[in-house]
Write an enzyme that holds these catalytic residues in place. Structure first.
Site, PDB file in Angstrom:
ATOM      1  N   ALA A  56       0.648  -1.635   0.095  1.00  0.00           N
ATOM      2  CA  ALA A  56       0.417  -0.458  -0.201  1.00  0.00           C
ATOM      3  C   ALA A  56       1.020   1.265   0.301  1.00  0.00           C
ATOM      4  CB  ALA A  56      -1.064  -0.119   1.063  1.00  0.00           C
ATOM      5  N   GLU A  57       1.928   1.037   1.381  1.00  0.00           N
ATOM      6  CA  GLU A  57       2.963   2.559   0.818  1.00  0.00           C
ATOM      7  C   GLU A  57       3.283   2.639  -0.829  1.00  0.00           C
ATOM      8  OE1 GLU A  57       4.081   2.364   5.062  1.00  0.00           O
ATOM      9  OE2 GLU A  57       5.092   0.891   4.082  1.00  0.00           O
TER      10      GLU A  57
ATOM     11  N   CYS B  99      28.152   2.069  28.205  1.00  0.00           N
ATOM     12  CA  CYS B  99      29.901   2.114  27.905  1.00  0.00           C
ATOM     13  C   CYS B  99      30.224   3.393  27.861  1.00  0.00           C
ATOM     14  CB  CYS B  99      30.100   1.199  26.379  1.00  0.00           C
ATOM     15  SG  CYS B  99      32.184   1.460  26.134  1.00  0.00           S
TER      16      CYS B  99
ATOM     17  N   ASP C  38      -5.787 -14.021   6.768  1.00  0.00           N
ATOM     18  CA  ASP C  38      -4.490 -13.400   6.751  1.00  0.00           C
ATOM     19  C   ASP C  38      -3.783 -13.621   5.535  1.00  0.00           C
ATOM     20  OD1 ASP C  38      -3.180 -11.629   8.006  1.00  0.00           O
ATOM     21  OD2 ASP C  38      -1.791 -12.972   9.554  1.00  0.00           O
TER      22      ASP C  38
ATOM     23  N   LYS D 141     -10.897 -15.166   9.494  1.00  0.00           N
ATOM     24  CA  LYS D 141     -10.443 -13.850   8.258  1.00  0.00           C
ATOM     25  C   LYS D 141      -9.130 -14.573   7.565  1.00  0.00           C
ATOM     26  CE  LYS D 141      -9.979  -8.986   9.238  1.00  0.00           C
ATOM     27  NZ  LYS D 141      -8.840  -9.033   9.007  1.00  0.00           N
TER      28      LYS D 141
ATOM     29  N   TYR E  69     -15.529 -13.954  -0.654  1.00  0.00           N
ATOM     30  CA  TYR E  69     -16.561 -14.009   0.441  1.00  0.00           C
ATOM     31  C   TYR E  69     -17.897 -12.855  -0.074  1.00  0.00           C
ATOM     32  CZ  TYR E  69     -12.670 -11.039   1.171  1.00  0.00           C
ATOM     33  OH  TYR E  69     -12.070 -10.097   1.822  1.00  0.00           O
TER      34      TYR E  69
ATOM     35  N   CYS F  34      34.958   2.352  22.103  1.00  0.00           N
ATOM     36  CA  CYS F  34      34.603   1.575  21.706  1.00  0.00           C
ATOM     37  C   CYS F  34      33.964   1.164  20.449  1.00  0.00           C
ATOM     38  CB  CYS F  34      33.391   1.308  22.484  1.00  0.00           C
ATOM     39  SG  CYS F  34      32.315  -0.033  22.557  1.00  0.00           S
TER      40      CYS F  34
ATOM     41  N   CYS G  52      33.755  -3.846  23.972  1.00  0.00           N
ATOM     42  CA  CYS G  52      35.789  -3.797  24.844  1.00  0.00           C
ATOM     43  C   CYS G  52      36.613  -3.155  26.069  1.00  0.00           C
ATOM     44  CB  CYS G  52      35.717  -1.967  23.842  1.00  0.00           C
ATOM     45  SG  CYS G  52      35.120  -0.796  25.206  1.00  0.00           S
TER      46      CYS G  52
ATOM     47  N   LYS H 242     -10.825  -9.591  16.010  1.00  0.00           N
ATOM     48  CA  LYS H 242      -9.496  -9.059  15.664  1.00  0.00           C
ATOM     49  C   LYS H 242      -8.921 -10.480  16.827  1.00  0.00           C
ATOM     50  CE  LYS H 242      -6.596  -7.338  13.191  1.00  0.00           C
ATOM     51  NZ  LYS H 242      -6.755  -6.452  12.066  1.00  0.00           N
TER      52      LYS H 242
ATOM     53  N   CYS I 290      31.788  -3.198  29.646  1.00  0.00           N
ATOM     54  CA  CYS I 290      31.078  -3.628  28.342  1.00  0.00           C
ATOM     55  C   CYS I 290      31.790  -5.031  27.509  1.00  0.00           C
ATOM     56  CB  CYS I 290      31.454  -2.715  27.874  1.00  0.00           C
ATOM     57  SG  CYS I 290      31.272  -2.709  25.981  1.00  0.00           S
TER      58      CYS I 290
ATOM     59  N   GLU J 290     -17.469 -15.500   9.587  1.00  0.00           N
ATOM     60  CA  GLU J 290     -16.478 -16.474   8.372  1.00  0.00           C
ATOM     61  C   GLU J 290     -15.030 -15.992   9.257  1.00  0.00           C
ATOM     62  OE1 GLU J 290     -16.888 -13.648   5.202  1.00  0.00           O
ATOM     63  OE2 GLU J 290     -18.904 -13.231   4.575  1.00  0.00           O
TER      64      GLU J 290
END
Ligand code: 5U1
Length: 682
Positions: free
Chosen positions: A42-43, A433, A124, A122, A232, A438, A418, A321, A415, A120
């Site tokens: 969609a994007e 750290c 995916d 749903k 459907y 590092c 390091c 959902k 750390c 029904e």
């Protein structure tokens, strides 16, 4: 080729066209060549739609290289736009059984007499609209924005149970039928096994695999992916049988030879609907396909007429959902990762488990107090879920299964990369750290510089940066500009072509606007909004470096905390060295801050946000400014009206509330993406 300025075309349109083409090329490559999309269909559609719209308004900008003109890039030429005959509506959601019952009762109050419902599973998958003319399959289109979708006929034709011809005596002259294309779990597992054997990328879940398979340029690839269809709902129709109920509609679809899910049930009361939903929830993993809820519809078509629809969704149907899924798994280890600012974040290494639609092997544990609060220990069996179906989360241990002798986890003092001290300052939740040099911090600072939100250097992700740092090619972000094909080619897994592509991407990044460079430097509290303000007001990196704290604070939208942080940053010699290297390399370090069109951004108009937890790249002010400058609204508490909850480190109770209401949850990356790309249209 850049959309060059023309006297009859405003500069901001030409600039936007350039930007869209770059983005579309980038995402097409990820999708078609690497099978590794970063954004949803969609994007992608939205980018393409904006480009088509701008080119239609300004034909002088159209070039033969535009993705709108070229087949084979996955752009419109491959999937041309298709106008649906009847709009493809979406569904309102109910995120709990209580919400579902409240919807049902509202309907019962509105409509006199008895009401029957059809329930029904749903699926995916991906919504699809098929068009049959005189019984022949003519066209298949994705949902798109509900009015215009993409033509995926050639690919849908390869799906085994899509009939080429309708059968029976009551075939309509025109039939638009809606359904879902999905990938059965077995096909998904087989596909991933094959992908793995071929050294190809694995798909995260059956839905992504179905989406990728449906948007292939080559239908023979789709044909090998074992997709399936269920139908459907009717769209436009001319002729055919007279129908009074949805139940009759489904029987009619079956009679015409269209596939309909066997589990669909007509139910006489809300109690039975409730029971159906509970049964589906309990059985969801026994099914050969993935479902994420139950669609409940009023059966009687006359009653549906009476209830009507909004512009977006019918009032006579709702999607219940399922709640976020939880699984148990073994917590193998608790490790600590070091971020670019030195922050040490504990995370759980889990026995990989499939939950909420993808396999989870790692989950953040946020900070020391969070581990103590949850009291999770190495060797524990833990409950895992996806917060808001997005972010993997360890809910807590299953105490009954705790192995004897499991010890409370202690934050390491040193750390792990390091060996320097990990220090927790008074009043802070995190340990850091203390070593600026590092290697882990160094890698993350460079990764951040090259990331999409900053200089956007394609091909310079974490793995490569680590490799180049290990090979001694990079010490800091400034060294990126010394990389050459000759220096890269001797490294493992880098051929001359990929080296050249990377060097080209690095060269292009020199022209990025100044605000991106400022973001890339990773100055604490300076996110995109403050960076834009600084670049716009002060005009060059040099001016920012030499501005006094007062001058910086005087910049609109920049407070004292940011000003102090900027001064501190330029007071550190290694930071100044990076800036010098950028200067010498010819990276653009002067304004303009942003293209004109970005200032009039209204991409988030009408959307309401709640922020919880700390974000790495934004102060609270910054995140709020980023939203409001795009027309969005920020509120303090989560309600049904909240569009997004942005979740950072150590989120508060707002996250739980968001999950309860089913509000869309974004992590920092998702938030950045939303700011850059706007919301998806679906
Ligand atoms: N099973 C099913 N899924 N689904 C999705 N039915 C169904 N109906 C839909 C959608 C979007 O829409 C109609 C109610 C318009």
């Amino acid at each position: 080729m850049p959309a060059r300025a023309r006297p009859d075309v405003p500069g901001d349109a030409a600039a936007r066209v350039d930007e869209l083409r770059r983005e579309i090329e980038h995402h097409s490559r990820l999708y078609y060549r690497e099978d590794n999309p970063e954004i949803s269909d969609a994007e992608f559609d939205e980018l393409m739609r904006e480009l088509v719209e701008l080119e239609t308004r300004h034909p002088a900008l159209v070039t033969s290289e535009s993705p709108t003109q070229r087949p084979g890039t996955g752009a419109t030429a491959a999937f041309s736009p298709v106008q649906h005959l009847a709009p493809m509506l979406s569904l309102d959601n109910a995120f709990s059984l209580d919400d579902l019952l409240a919807w049902g009762k509202r309907i019962e109050r509105q409509i006199p007499g008895t009401i029957a419902f059809v329930c029904e599973p749903k699926m995916d998958g991906l919504a699809i609209s098929l068009l049959y003319e005189n019984g022949r399959f003519r066209r298949a289109a994705t949902r798109g924005d509900g009015f215009v979708g993409e033509d995926v006929t050639a690919n849908v034709r390869t799906i085994r149970n899509v009939p080429d011809r309708l059968r029976g005596r009551n075939v309509p002259s025109v039939l638009e039928v809606r359904g879902e294309v999905f990938m059965p779990v077995q096909s998904f597992e087989d596909l991933n096994r094959r992908q793995g054997e071929a050294g190809e990328r694995l798909f995260a879940n059956p839905r992504n695999a179905a989406a990728g398979s449906l948007r292939q340029n080559d239908p023979t690839i789709t044909a090998g992916r074992n997709l399936d269809l269920v139908t459907y709902q009717l769209g436009a129709r001319e002729g055919g049988r007279r129908l009074r109920t949805h139940d009759e509609t489904l029987a009619y679809l079956r009679e015409l030879g269209l596939p309909v899910n066997d589990l669909i049930s007509r139910l006489e009361s809300l109690d039975e609907v409730y029971e159906f939903c509970e049964t589906m929830l309990a059985r969801r993993h026994d099914l050969p396909y993935e479902i994420d809820g139950v669609v409940v519809k009023v059966d009687d078509l006359a009653q549906r007429e009476e209830l009507g629809s909004t512009s977006k969704a019918p009032r006579w149907a709702i999607a219940y959902k399922f709640p976020p899924e939880e699984k148990t798994t073994l917590l193998r280890n608790i490790m600590v990762s070091i971020g670019r600012t030195g922050r040490a974040t504990p995370f759980a290494q889990l026995e990989p488990v499939f939950v909420g639609g993808s396999t989870v092997g790692l989950a953040t544990l946020h900070n020391e107090d969070e581990v103590a609060r949850k009291d999770v220990r190495e060797g524990d069996t833990v409950i895992v879920r996806k917060a808001g179906d997005v972010i993997p989360e360890v809910v807590g241990p299953v105490l009954a299964k705790r192995p004897k002798g499991a010890k409370p986890w202690k934050f390491p003092k040193k750390c792990p990369v390091c060996g320097s001290d990990l220090v927790r300052l008074e009043g802070e939740a995190d340990r850091h750290c203390v070593n600026f040099d590092c290697p882990a911090q160094r890698v993350q600072r460079i990764v951040h510089f090259a990331s999409r939100g900053a200089l956007d250097i394609e091909g310079l992700g974490e793995e490569r940066v680590r490799q180049f740092v290990d090979a001694g090619l990079l010490e800091d972000a400034g060294d990126i500009y010394d990389l050459t094909v000759d220096r890269l080619v001797p490294l493992e897994r880098i051929g001359p072509r990929s080296a050249q592509l990377l060097v080209d991407a690095i060269e292009r990044s020199k022209q990025q606007p100044l605000w991106r460079v400022i973001v890339g430097l990773g100055i604490r509290h300076v996110g995109p909004t403050a960076a834009v303000a600084l670049a716009r007001e002060l005009g060059s990196l040099e001016a920012i470096e030499h501005a006094s704290e007062e001058e910086i604070t005087a910049v609109e939208g920049v407070g004292g905390v940011i000003a102090q942080s900027v001064k501190r940053f330029f007071g550190v010699a290694p930071n100044r060295r990076v800036v010098d290297k950028l200067k010498r390399a010819g990276v653009n370090l002067t304004g303009p801050a942003r293209e004109e069109h970005e200032e009039r951004d209204t991409t988030l108009a009408g959307l309401t946000f709640v922020l919880t937890g700390g974000l790495e790249g934004f102060t609270r002010e910054d995140a709020e400014a980023a939203i409001t400058s795009r027309g969005g609204k920020v509120t303090s508490s989560v309600s049904k009206k909240t569009s997004y909850v942005v979740v950072g480190e150590s989120p508060g109770s707002k996250l739980a509330k968001a999950e309860q209401l089913g509000t869309t949850i974004l992590d920092e990356d998702g938030f950045r993406r939303l700011l850059e790309e706007g919301p998806a249209s679906e």
